[in-house]
Scaffold this motif. Structure first.
Motif, PDB file in Angstrom:
ATOM      1  N   GLN A  82       0.871  -1.103  -0.039  1.00  0.00           N
ATOM      2  CA  GLN A  82      -0.109   0.081   0.078  1.00  0.00           C
ATOM      3  C   GLN A  82       0.742   1.214   0.136  1.00  0.00           C
ATOM      4  O   GLN A  82       1.829   1.031   0.581  1.00  0.00           O
ATOM      5  CB  GLN A  82      -0.966   0.088   1.158  1.00  0.00           C
ATOM      6  CG  GLN A  82      -1.922  -1.062   1.518  1.00  0.00           C
ATOM      7  CD  GLN A  82      -1.137  -2.210   2.384  1.00  0.00           C
ATOM      8  OE1 GLN A  82      -0.657  -3.030   1.717  1.00  0.00           O
ATOM      9  NE2 GLN A  82      -1.338  -2.281   3.697  1.00  0.00           N
ATOM     10  N   PRO A  83       0.471   2.675  -0.368  1.00  0.00           N
ATOM     11  CA  PRO A  83       1.246   3.725  -0.332  1.00  0.00           C
ATOM     12  C   PRO A  83       1.732   3.830   0.962  1.00  0.00           C
ATOM     13  O   PRO A  83       0.842   3.648   2.097  1.00  0.00           O
ATOM     14  CB  PRO A  83       0.148   4.701  -0.747  1.00  0.00           C
ATOM     15  CG  PRO A  83      -0.774   4.020  -1.587  1.00  0.00           C
ATOM     16  CD  PRO A  83      -0.825   2.492  -0.971  1.00  0.00           C
ATOM     17  N   GLY A  84       2.820   4.145   1.465  1.00  0.00           N
ATOM     18  CA  GLY A  84       3.350   4.563   2.718  1.00  0.00           C
ATOM     19  C   GLY A  84       4.327   3.354   3.067  1.00  0.00           C
ATOM     20  O   GLY A  84       4.775   3.612   4.086  1.00  0.00           O
ATOM     21  N   VAL A  85       4.080   2.333   2.577  1.00  0.00           N
ATOM     22  CA  VAL A  85       5.045   1.197   2.856  1.00  0.00           C
ATOM     23  C   VAL A  85       6.498   1.350   2.558  1.00  0.00           C
ATOM     24  O   VAL A  85       6.625   1.555   1.399  1.00  0.00           O
ATOM     25  CB  VAL A  85       4.262  -0.228   2.372  1.00  0.00           C
ATOM     26  CG1 VAL A  85       5.147  -1.462   2.520  1.00  0.00           C
ATOM     27  CG2 VAL A  85       3.125  -0.500   2.870  1.00  0.00           C
ATOM     28  N   GLU A  86       7.212   0.870   3.340  1.00  0.00           N
ATOM     29  CA  GLU A  86       8.866   0.676   3.082  1.00  0.00           C
ATOM     30  C   GLU A  86       9.181  -0.677   2.475  1.00  0.00           C
ATOM     31  O   GLU A  86       8.911  -1.698   2.852  1.00  0.00           O
ATOM     32  CB  GLU A  86       9.613   1.080   4.173  1.00  0.00           C
ATOM     33  CG  GLU A  86      11.237   1.286   3.872  1.00  0.00           C
ATOM     34  CD  GLU A  86      11.938   1.763   5.246  1.00  0.00           C
ATOM     35  OE1 GLU A  86      13.233   1.983   4.864  1.00  0.00           O
ATOM     36  OE2 GLU A  86      11.430   1.502   6.255  1.00  0.00           O
ATOM     37  N   VAL A  87       9.909  -0.153   1.165  1.00  0.00           N
ATOM     38  CA  VAL A  87      10.009  -1.458   0.180  1.00  0.00           C
ATOM     39  C   VAL A  87      11.559  -0.987  -0.142  1.00  0.00           C
ATOM     40  O   VAL A  87      12.155  -0.192  -0.160  1.00  0.00           O
ATOM     41  CB  VAL A  87       9.092  -1.583  -0.864  1.00  0.00           C
ATOM     42  CG1 VAL A  87       7.534  -1.992  -0.487  1.00  0.00           C
ATOM     43  CG2 VAL A  87       9.103  -0.374  -1.536  1.00  0.00           C
ATOM     44  N   GLU A  88      12.061  -2.341  -0.740  1.00  0.00           N
ATOM     45  CA  GLU A  88      13.032  -2.217  -1.700  1.00  0.00           C
ATOM     46  C   GLU A  88      12.888  -2.873  -3.260  1.00  0.00           C
ATOM     47  O   GLU A  88      12.144  -3.752  -3.228  1.00  0.00           O
ATOM     48  CB  GLU A  88      14.274  -3.351  -1.262  1.00  0.00           C
ATOM     49  CG  GLU A  88      14.809  -2.858   0.103  1.00  0.00           C
ATOM     50  CD  GLU A  88      16.032  -3.798   0.591  1.00  0.00           C
ATOM     51  OE1 GLU A  88      16.500  -4.463  -0.250  1.00  0.00           O
ATOM     52  OE2 GLU A  88      16.440  -3.719   1.616  1.00  0.00           O
ATOM     53  N   THR A 100      16.991  -0.539  -4.349  1.00  0.00           N
ATOM     54  CA  THR A 100      16.845   0.912  -3.934  1.00  0.00           C
ATOM     55  C   THR A 100      15.663   0.940  -2.770  1.00  0.00           C
ATOM     56  O   THR A 100      14.603   0.444  -2.998  1.00  0.00           O
ATOM     57  CB  THR A 100      16.630   1.680  -5.097  1.00  0.00           C
ATOM     58  OG1 THR A 100      17.419   1.604  -6.155  1.00  0.00           O
ATOM     59  CG2 THR A 100      16.474   3.174  -4.725  1.00  0.00           C
ATOM     60  N   LYS A 101      16.045   1.400  -1.546  1.00  0.00           N
ATOM     61  CA  LYS A 101      15.215   1.495  -0.871  1.00  0.00           C
ATOM     62  C   LYS A 101      14.329   2.949  -0.736  1.00  0.00           C
ATOM     63  O   LYS A 101      14.753   3.748  -1.196  1.00  0.00           O
ATOM     64  CB  LYS A 101      15.793   1.433   0.582  1.00  0.00           C
ATOM     65  CG  LYS A 101      14.839   1.322   1.831  1.00  0.00           C
ATOM     66  CD  LYS A 101      15.745   1.313   3.052  1.00  0.00           C
ATOM     67  CE  LYS A 101      16.753  -0.163   3.485  1.00  0.00           C
ATOM     68  NZ  LYS A 101      17.036  -0.193   4.542  1.00  0.00           N
ATOM     69  N   GLY A 102      12.833   2.624  -0.313  1.00  0.00           N
ATOM     70  CA  GLY A 102      12.011   3.687  -0.329  1.00  0.00           C
ATOM     71  C   GLY A 102      10.740   3.629   0.129  1.00  0.00           C
ATOM     72  O   GLY A 102      10.438   2.448   0.293  1.00  0.00           O
ATOM     73  N   ILE A 103      10.038   4.626   0.093  1.00  0.00           N
ATOM     74  CA  ILE A 103       8.602   4.542   0.393  1.00  0.00           C
ATOM     75  C   ILE A 103       7.575   4.601  -0.725  1.00  0.00           C
ATOM     76  O   ILE A 103       7.745   5.464  -1.754  1.00  0.00           O
ATOM     77  CB  ILE A 103       8.178   5.703   1.387  1.00  0.00           C
ATOM     78  CG1 ILE A 103       9.236   6.017   2.522  1.00  0.00           C
ATOM     79  CG2 ILE A 103       6.728   5.692   1.850  1.00  0.00           C
ATOM     80  CD1 ILE A 103       9.090   4.743   3.310  1.00  0.00           C
ATOM     81  N   LYS A 124      10.989  -6.203  -4.650  1.00  0.00           N
ATOM     82  CA  LYS A 124      11.677  -7.105  -4.298  1.00  0.00           C
ATOM     83  C   LYS A 124      11.447  -7.921  -2.605  1.00  0.00           C
ATOM     84  O   LYS A 124      11.410  -8.908  -2.357  1.00  0.00           O
ATOM     85  CB  LYS A 124      13.061  -7.139  -4.495  1.00  0.00           C
ATOM     86  CG  LYS A 124      13.667  -7.058  -5.790  1.00  0.00           C
ATOM     87  CD  LYS A 124      13.023  -8.278  -6.650  1.00  0.00           C
ATOM     88  CE  LYS A 124      13.225  -8.096  -8.426  1.00  0.00           C
ATOM     89  NZ  LYS A 124      12.295  -9.316  -8.819  1.00  0.00           N
ATOM     90  N   VAL A 125      11.439  -6.700  -1.830  1.00  0.00           N
ATOM     91  CA  VAL A 125      11.315  -6.894  -0.328  1.00  0.00           C
ATOM     92  C   VAL A 125      10.434  -5.766   0.211  1.00  0.00           C
ATOM     93  O   VAL A 125      10.653  -4.725  -0.124  1.00  0.00           O
ATOM     94  CB  VAL A 125      12.778  -6.906   0.346  1.00  0.00           C
ATOM     95  CG1 VAL A 125      12.366  -7.068   1.845  1.00  0.00           C
ATOM     96  CG2 VAL A 125      13.707  -7.855  -0.396  1.00  0.00           C
ATOM     97  N   ILE A 126       9.561  -6.222   1.098  1.00  0.00           N
ATOM     98  CA  ILE A 126       8.754  -5.399   1.848  1.00  0.00           C
ATOM     99  C   ILE A 126       9.291  -5.445   3.074  1.00  0.00           C
ATOM    100  O   ILE A 126       9.502  -6.242   3.897  1.00  0.00           O
ATOM    101  CB  ILE A 126       7.119  -5.694   1.923  1.00  0.00           C
ATOM    102  CG1 ILE A 126       6.552  -6.202   0.669  1.00  0.00           C
ATOM    103  CG2 ILE A 126       6.210  -4.889   2.696  1.00  0.00           C
ATOM    104  CD1 ILE A 126       5.147  -6.994   0.678  1.00  0.00           C
ATOM    105  N   ILE A 127       9.682  -4.255   3.626  1.00  0.00           N
ATOM    106  CA  ILE A 127      10.335  -3.964   4.711  1.00  0.00           C
ATOM    107  C   ILE A 127       9.524  -3.591   5.929  1.00  0.00           C
ATOM    108  O   ILE A 127       9.753  -4.258   7.149  1.00  0.00           O
ATOM    109  CB  ILE A 127      11.575  -2.539   4.727  1.00  0.00           C
ATOM    110  CG1 ILE A 127      12.393  -3.020   3.581  1.00  0.00           C
ATOM    111  CG2 ILE A 127      12.035  -2.418   6.138  1.00  0.00           C
ATOM    112  CD1 ILE A 127      13.649  -1.836   3.126  1.00  0.00           C
ATOM    113  N   SER A 128       8.333  -2.768   5.829  1.00  0.00           N
ATOM    114  CA  SER A 128       7.740  -2.495   6.656  1.00  0.00           C
ATOM    115  C   SER A 128       6.271  -2.203   6.289  1.00  0.00           C
ATOM    116  O   SER A 128       6.085  -1.767   4.959  1.00  0.00           O
ATOM    117  CB  SER A 128       7.971  -1.173   7.581  1.00  0.00           C
ATOM    118  OG  SER A 128       8.006  -0.163   6.964  1.00  0.00           O
ATOM    119  N   LYS A 129       5.280  -2.695   7.205  1.00  0.00           N
ATOM    120  CA  LYS A 129       3.881  -2.301   6.614  1.00  0.00           C
ATOM    121  C   LYS A 129       3.352  -1.218   7.200  1.00  0.00           C
ATOM    122  O   LYS A 129       3.439  -0.689   8.172  1.00  0.00           O
ATOM    123  CB  LYS A 129       3.000  -3.596   7.175  1.00  0.00           C
ATOM    124  CG  LYS A 129       3.198  -4.895   6.088  1.00  0.00           C
ATOM    125  CD  LYS A 129       2.058  -5.763   6.340  1.00  0.00           C
ATOM    126  CE  LYS A 129       1.987  -6.525   4.882  1.00  0.00           C
ATOM    127  NZ  LYS A 129       0.620  -6.819   4.452  1.00  0.00           N
TER     128      LYS A 129
END
Length: 65
Positions: free
Chosen positions: A10-16, A29-32, A60-65
């Motif tokens: 979802q928008p606002g989730v931190e991902v790579e 690349t890491k971002g929101i 590739k990776v979901i860091i935080s929900k």
């Protein structure tokens, strides 16, 4: 978590993400997440998103929900 299922992102989730130019190397690349660009529920290479800084790539990776 991997980024192949749209419902987990979802928008606002931190991902790579992997940018188009980094697909050969696999550099992430890491971002929101700002926008989800993939319409289908699943994608084998990752859901395509736009980050808040404007970069576009596949999750590739979901860091935080």
């Amino acid at each position: 978590m991997n980024g192949q299922t749209r419902s987990q992102i979802q928008p606002g989730v931190e991902v790579e993400i992997v940018l188009k130019q980094d697909q050969r190397t696999g550099k992430t690349t890491k971002g929101i997440v700002k926008d989800i660009l993939t319409k289908s529920a699943n994608h084998p290479h990752g859901i395509k998103v736009r980050l808040q800084d404007g970069q576009v790539g596949r999750v590739k990776v979901i860091i935080s929900k």
